[in-house]
Design an enzyme around this catalytic site. Structure first.
Site, PDB file in Angstrom:
ATOM      1  N   THR A 124       0.788  -1.259   0.056  1.00  0.00           N
ATOM      2  CA  THR A 124       0.075   0.118  -0.127  1.00  0.00           C
ATOM      3  C   THR A 124       0.874   1.338  -0.105  1.00  0.00           C
ATOM      4  OG1 THR A 124      -1.793  -1.149   1.158  1.00  0.00           O
ATOM      5  CG2 THR A 124      -1.810   1.328   1.318  1.00  0.00           C
ATOM      6  N   CYS A 125       1.899   1.298   0.786  1.00  0.00           N
ATOM      7  CA  CYS A 125       2.624   2.467   1.141  1.00  0.00           C
ATOM      8  C   CYS A 125       3.170   2.815  -0.290  1.00  0.00           C
ATOM      9  CB  CYS A 125       3.756   2.149   2.047  1.00  0.00           C
ATOM     10  SG  CYS A 125       5.135   3.425   2.122  1.00  0.00           S
ATOM     11  N   LYS A 182       2.398  11.508  -1.360  1.00  0.00           N
ATOM     12  CA  LYS A 182       3.676  12.716  -1.589  1.00  0.00           C
ATOM     13  C   LYS A 182       3.997  13.213  -3.024  1.00  0.00           C
ATOM     14  CE  LYS A 182       2.540  11.852   1.871  1.00  0.00           C
ATOM     15  NZ  LYS A 182       1.758  10.784   2.478  1.00  0.00           N
ATOM     16  N   GLY A 209     -10.517   4.916   8.452  1.00  0.00           N
ATOM     17  CA  GLY A 209      -9.691   4.087   9.179  1.00  0.00           C
ATOM     18  C   GLY A 209      -9.427   2.959   8.193  1.00  0.00           C
ATOM     19  N   ASP A 261       0.608  -3.640   9.224  1.00  0.00           N
ATOM     20  CA  ASP A 261      -0.691  -3.252   9.510  1.00  0.00           C
ATOM     21  C   ASP A 261      -1.516  -4.497   9.913  1.00  0.00           C
ATOM     22  OD1 ASP A 261       0.181  -0.914   8.604  1.00  0.00           O
ATOM     23  OD2 ASP A 261      -1.476  -0.714   7.127  1.00  0.00           O
ATOM     24  N   ALA A 295       4.278   2.678   7.995  1.00  0.00           N
ATOM     25  CA  ALA A 295       5.247   1.676   7.140  1.00  0.00           C
ATOM     26  C   ALA A 295       6.446   1.730   7.765  1.00  0.00           C
ATOM     27  CB  ALA A 295       5.692   2.519   5.941  1.00  0.00           C
ATOM     28  N   HIS A 322      22.954  26.227  12.350  1.00  0.00           N
ATOM     29  CA  HIS A 322      22.181  27.477  12.335  1.00  0.00           C
ATOM     30  C   HIS A 322      22.540  27.921  10.838  1.00  0.00           C
ATOM     31  CE1 HIS A 322      20.581  31.120  13.477  1.00  0.00           C
ATOM     32  NE2 HIS A 322      21.646  31.769  12.841  1.00  0.00           N
TER      33      HIS A 322
HETATM   34  P1  NAI Z   1      -7.933   7.537  10.944  1.00  0.00           P
HETATM   35  O1  NAI Z   1      -8.087   6.538  12.332  1.00  0.00           O
HETATM   36  O2  NAI Z   1      -6.610   8.359  11.291  1.00  0.00           O
HETATM   37  O3  NAI Z   1      -9.030   8.648  10.912  1.00  0.00           O
HETATM   38  C1  NAI Z   1     -10.392   8.021  10.772  1.00  0.00           C
HETATM   39  C2  NAI Z   1     -11.115   9.379  11.230  1.00  0.00           C
HETATM   40  O4  NAI Z   1     -12.357   9.078  10.717  1.00  0.00           O
HETATM   41  C3  NAI Z   1     -11.328   9.336  12.713  1.00  0.00           C
HETATM   42  O5  NAI Z   1     -10.994  10.562  12.941  1.00  0.00           O
HETATM   43  C4  NAI Z   1     -12.743   8.880  13.025  1.00  0.00           C
HETATM   44  O6  NAI Z   1     -13.356   9.834  14.306  1.00  0.00           O
HETATM   45  C5  NAI Z   1     -13.449   9.513  11.809  1.00  0.00           C
HETATM   46  N1  NAI Z   1     -14.571   8.731  11.460  1.00  0.00           N
HETATM   47  C6  NAI Z   1     -15.002   7.523  11.666  1.00  0.00           C
HETATM   48  N2  NAI Z   1     -16.392   7.288  11.220  1.00  0.00           N
HETATM   49  C7  NAI Z   1     -16.919   8.531  10.919  1.00  0.00           C
HETATM   50  C8  NAI Z   1     -17.943   8.840  10.357  1.00  0.00           C
HETATM   51  N3  NAI Z   1     -19.131   7.971  10.159  1.00  0.00           N
HETATM   52  N4  NAI Z   1     -18.225  10.174  10.113  1.00  0.00           N
HETATM   53  C9  NAI Z   1     -17.403  11.008  10.277  1.00  0.00           C
HETATM   54  N5  NAI Z   1     -16.117  10.693  10.816  1.00  0.00           N
HETATM   55  C10 NAI Z   1     -15.922   9.282  10.985  1.00  0.00           C
HETATM   56  O7  NAI Z   1      -7.913   6.730   9.633  1.00  0.00           O
HETATM   57  P2  NAI Z   1      -7.317   6.960   8.255  1.00  0.00           P
HETATM   58  O8  NAI Z   1      -7.341   8.613   8.233  1.00  0.00           O
HETATM   59  O9  NAI Z   1      -8.476   6.271   7.423  1.00  0.00           O
HETATM   60  O10 NAI Z   1      -5.880   6.518   8.150  1.00  0.00           O
HETATM   61  C11 NAI Z   1      -5.805   4.973   8.408  1.00  0.00           C
HETATM   62  C12 NAI Z   1      -4.493   4.626   8.559  1.00  0.00           C
HETATM   63  O11 NAI Z   1      -3.554   4.837   7.798  1.00  0.00           O
HETATM   64  C13 NAI Z   1      -3.818   5.271   9.993  1.00  0.00           C
HETATM   65  O12 NAI Z   1      -3.471   4.416  11.002  1.00  0.00           O
HETATM   66  C14 NAI Z   1      -2.898   6.365   9.467  1.00  0.00           C
HETATM   67  O13 NAI Z   1      -2.029   6.443  10.527  1.00  0.00           O
HETATM   68  C15 NAI Z   1      -2.398   5.626   8.208  1.00  0.00           C
HETATM   69  N6  NAI Z   1      -1.675   6.500   7.494  1.00  0.00           N
HETATM   70  C16 NAI Z   1      -0.799   7.277   7.889  1.00  0.00           C
HETATM   71  C17 NAI Z   1      -0.294   8.304   6.908  1.00  0.00           C
HETATM   72  C18 NAI Z   1       1.047   8.919   7.382  1.00  0.00           C
HETATM   73  O14 NAI Z   1       1.760   8.604   8.358  1.00  0.00           O
HETATM   74  N7  NAI Z   1       1.363  10.408   6.878  1.00  0.00           N
HETATM   75  C19 NAI Z   1      -0.807   8.641   5.774  1.00  0.00           C
HETATM   76  C20 NAI Z   1      -2.010   7.940   5.441  1.00  0.00           C
HETATM   77  C21 NAI Z   1      -2.641   6.961   6.268  1.00  0.00           C
END
Ligand code: NAI
Length: 446
Positions: free
Chosen positions: A39-40, A49, A261, A300, A308, A431
């Protein structure tokens, strides 16, 4: 042939493990049903990115007046951005393949399933062939969770993160369900390209898993940029392009992106009947061992922290354990950095201010850094350091401001090694760099 190790899944966990075990002289077979990198690399970190960088260039060009630069007729070519993204991904996938080939790791393209397992061997089938290995490492990753909202299934207006990355056409408007990491990164991408974006978040704030200082900073920044952020709002139904909220309000958009999620991928493992799960993810110990001897899991699929860099570290630990390496390695979950590629970006490690008793926090705006001032007109940013009140050791760092993702590793190092403030202050920072804000804030904690 009887392999030492069979790995199912070729993402950051799988390919890291394959390379390490092969380098150690072991016979390794890796099964990947799609493209190496998981996926990453294919539909996550790297393609987002790449697109985000293009969007940021466009945004900066159209907002360059603050640096005394005016540019007329600035435009972007979305097809060219997509093409570049594909080339970046292809090159990186080829690089992984090359590295595994160099180590003589066997790669099988296809969906693998476990057929049977004893303490001596695991039997796996793929493309009608059967394979045997002494050890199994499960690195099958995760997929987007589809919430049971009426009207979501088979709705052509609905996007998941993969569709939002691969689209050829930009929508005129976008509603994002979920203001987590994925939701806010896509809100950044599409709003910087001029698309009307609304974020709907069920909890009282966006990026709710991060320190509150982050959402407090970003919410007004994004609102000012024109992103409509609706917190404490749940989607109760979707009909075509219309989204209904729990307060009865209805919103309409050309596309509706669902990012609420992800869930562990566990299909193909049914034959491991006694394998222990917790809320759909494989249970592992600190050495990535499952409850079944000779079966390990990383990434995961373990449902720990879905990042990742966690996956690749878990893979290192799993291989270290399998090869009985000394010193024994275990993963330090208290010092895992996380970065969110909003603009400005976010970078955090360790505990939040209110997560642990006996801690105190000190915050400075990033404008204490001369380099930040020079390059971030109109931004203040923030750096918060959490320390243990008694031991004076650094427990957490939470930053928002560009380019904090590039120096969060220094904070991770301090948290991982349990550095106290006087120990950290012996480190000299160059710096002028924005990284100096870390040292400045830690100095404030004395
Ligand atoms: P997430 O768990 O970060 O966020 C999902 C959000 O959806 C939560 O805040 C939740 O409260 C909200 N939600 C759930 N049901 C809902 C509803 N019916 N209506 C409105 N809001 C609702 O999950 P996300 O963003 O999908 O990411 C998944 C995984 O991928 C995470 O573990 C994340 O850390 C990882 N990821 C990491 C990245 C990075 O490190 N830059 C980039 C993309 C993903």
């Amino acid at each position: 042939m009887n392999y030492f190790l069979a790995i199912i899944g070729g993402g950051p966990a799988g390919y890291t493990a394959a390379e390490l075990a092969s380098k150690a002289g072991k016979d390794v077979i890796l099964f990947e049903q799609s493209s190496l990198g998981g996926t990453c690399l294919n539909v996550g970190c790297i393609p987002t990115k790449s697109l985000l960088y293009g969007a940021k260039q466009y945004y900066n060009a159209t907002h360059a007046q603050r640096y005394g630069v005016t540019a007329e007729n600035v435009n972007f070519d979305f097809a060219a951005m997509q093409k570049r993204k594909t080339i970046v991904v292809r090159k990186l996938v080829a690089g992984i393949k090359q590295r595994l080939n160099n180590e003589h790791c066997t790669i099988v393209t296809g969906a693998a399933s476990v057929v049977s397992r004893t303490d001596e061997k695991v039997t796996i089938t793929c493309n009608g062939e059967s394979y045997e290995a002494e050890n199994l490492l499960i690195c099958t990753g995760s997929t987007n969770f589809v919430p049971p909202i009426p009207g979501i299934k088979d709705n052509p207006a609905i996007w998941n993160s993969t569709a939002a990355l691969e689209t050829k056409e930009l929508p005129s408007s976008l509603v994002i369900i979920g203001g987590g990491v994925i939701g806010m990164e896509f809100a950044t991408l599409y709003s910087e390209l001029g698309i009307s974006v609304t974020v709907i978040e069920a909890l009282p704030r966006i990026l709710a898993t991060l320190d509150e200082s982050i959402s407090n900073y970003l919410t007004p920044v994004y609102t000012k940029r024109g992103v409509n952020i609706l917190t404490s709002s749940k989607v109760t139904a979707i009909e075509g392009n219309n989204v209904t909220l729990d307060n009865g309000e209805t919103l309409s958009a050309e596309r509706i992106l669902v990012c609420v999620g992800r869930r562990a991928n566990i299909s193909g493992l049914e034959a491991l009947a006694d394998l222990e799960y917790n809320r759909g993810a494989i249970v592992v110990d600190d050495f990535m061992r499952t409850n079944l001897p000779n079966v390990y899991a990383a990434g995961d699929v373990t449902g720990k922290i879905m990042l990742a860099h966690v996956a690749s570290r878990q893979a290192e630990v799993a291989i270290g354990r399998m090869l009985k390496q000394i010193p024994v390695q275990r993963i330090a979950y208290n010092a895992i950095p996380s970065v969110v590629y909003t603009n400005p970006e976010v970078a955090c490690v360790g505990i939040s201010e209110d997560a642990l008793e006996g801690c105190e926090a000190h915050t400075l705006p990033m404008t204490f850094s001369g380099r930040f001032m020079a390059e971030n007109e109109g931004e203040t940013g923030s750096c918060k350091v959490v320390i243990n009140t008694k031991s004076r050791s650094i427990m957490g760092v939470h930053m928002v401001g560009n380019p904090c993702s590039e120096f969060i590793a220094a904070a991770s190092f301090a948290v991982r090694m349990g550095y106290t403030i006087p120990e950290f202050m012996q480190v000299v920072f160059p710096h002028p760099t924005v990284s100096e804000i870390l040292r400045e804030t830690i100095a404030e904690c004395k």
